[in-house]
Design a protein around this motif. Structure first.
Motif, mmCIF file in Angstrom:
data_model
loop_
_atom_site.group_PDB
_atom_site.id
_atom_site.type_symbol
_atom_site.label_atom_id
_atom_site.label_comp_id
_atom_site.label_asym_id
_atom_site.label_seq_id
_atom_site.Cartn_x
_atom_site.Cartn_y
_atom_site.Cartn_z
ATOM 1 N N SER A 229 -1.462 0.190 -0.451
ATOM 2 C CA SER A 229 -0.527 0.169 -1.575
ATOM 3 C C SER A 229 -1.001 1.102 -2.694
ATOM 4 C CB SER A 229 -0.421 -1.258 -2.107
ATOM 5 O OG SER A 229 -1.690 -1.701 -2.559
ATOM 6 N N ARG A 230 -0.183 1.219 -3.694
ATOM 7 C CA ARG A 230 -0.482 1.968 -4.914
ATOM 8 C C ARG A 230 -0.650 3.457 -4.683
ATOM 9 N NH1 ARG A 230 -5.165 -1.668 -7.590
ATOM 10 N NH2 ARG A 230 -5.942 -1.580 -5.456
ATOM 11 N N ILE B 225 0.546 5.667 -7.678
ATOM 12 C CA ILE B 225 -0.260 5.764 -8.897
ATOM 13 C C ILE B 225 -1.620 6.408 -8.630
ATOM 14 C CG2 ILE B 225 0.888 3.796 -9.981
ATOM 15 C CD1 ILE B 225 -1.648 2.145 -9.390
ATOM 16 N N SER B 226 -1.784 6.929 -7.429
ATOM 17 C CA SER B 226 -3.041 7.589 -7.055
ATOM 18 C C SER B 226 -2.928 9.093 -7.258
ATOM 19 C CB SER B 226 -3.365 7.320 -5.586
ATOM 20 O OG SER B 226 -3.462 5.947 -5.303
ATOM 21 N N SER C 18 -0.657 11.486 -10.262
ATOM 22 C CA SER C 18 0.405 10.538 -9.963
ATOM 23 C C SER C 18 1.735 10.979 -10.593
ATOM 24 C CB SER C 18 0.029 9.147 -10.473
ATOM 25 O OG SER C 18 -0.226 9.179 -11.868
ATOM 26 N N ASN D 281 6.218 10.197 -2.477
ATOM 27 C CA ASN D 281 5.768 8.818 -2.668
ATOM 28 C C ASN D 281 6.512 7.835 -1.766
ATOM 29 O OD1 ASN D 281 3.874 9.603 -4.584
ATOM 30 N ND2 ASN D 281 5.244 9.198 -6.307
ATOM 31 N N LEU E 80 -8.348 6.720 -6.981
ATOM 32 C CA LEU E 80 -7.666 5.597 -7.617
ATOM 33 C C LEU E 80 -8.680 4.692 -8.276
ATOM 34 C CD1 LEU E 80 -5.086 3.921 -8.125
ATOM 35 C CD2 LEU E 80 -5.530 2.772 -5.952
#
Length: 115
Positions: free
Chosen positions: A27-28, A31-32, A53, A73, A99
Motif C-alpha cells: 500500500s501507499r 505517497i511514495s 509523490s 498510481n 517512504l
C-alpha cells in the motif's frame, strides 16, 4: 511486505530506446517517492531519475533530455523511458521506493547498449 519487480531491460543498439517498468506491491504507493538507479561494473550505484509523490522529477545530468521518469498510481507502477541510448548507459537498473525514511529495492534489470 513491499516488493518491486522491474522489467523491460535488454540489449539495444546505440541510439535506440527501451522502456523500463517497475511494479510495486503493498500500500501507499501514491505517497511514495520512486527512483531509478543504475550500477555499472566496477562503479557505485548512482541515481538516474526520481519522481516525487506529487510528480516532481529530477534527473542525473548524464540522462537529462534523453530519459523520462513517470508513474501510474492506479497501476502502482513507475516507468523509465530511455531514448538515444549510449554504450555508457549499460548497467543494471534498479527501481527503488522511498517512504517514511525507508528504502525498498527491486532485484534489478540489465540494460546493455552496443556500439
Amino acid at each position: 511486505q513491499v516488493q518491486l519487480v522491474e522489467s523491460g531491460g535488454g540489449l539495444v543498439q546505440a541510439g535506440g530506446s527501451l522502456r523500463l517498468s517497475c511494479a510495486a506491491s503493498g500500500s501507499r504507493f501514491s505517497i511514495s517517492a520512486m527512483g531509478w538507479y543504475r550500477q555499472a561494473p566496477g562503479k557505485q550505484r548512482e541515481l538516474v531519475a526520481r519522481i516525487s509523490s506529487g510528480g516532481s522529477t529530477n534527473y542525473a545530468d548524464s540522462v537529462k533530455g534523453r530519459f523520462i521518469i513517470s508513474r501510474d498510481n492506479a497501476k502502482n507502477t513507475v516507468y523509465l523511458q530511455m531514448n538515444i541510448l549510449k554504450p555508457e548507459d549499460t548497467a543494471v537498473y534498479y527501481c527503488a521506493r522511498h517512504l517514511m525514511g525507508r528504502d525498498y529495492w527491486g532485484q534489478g534489470t540489465q540494460v546493455t547498449v552496443s556500439s
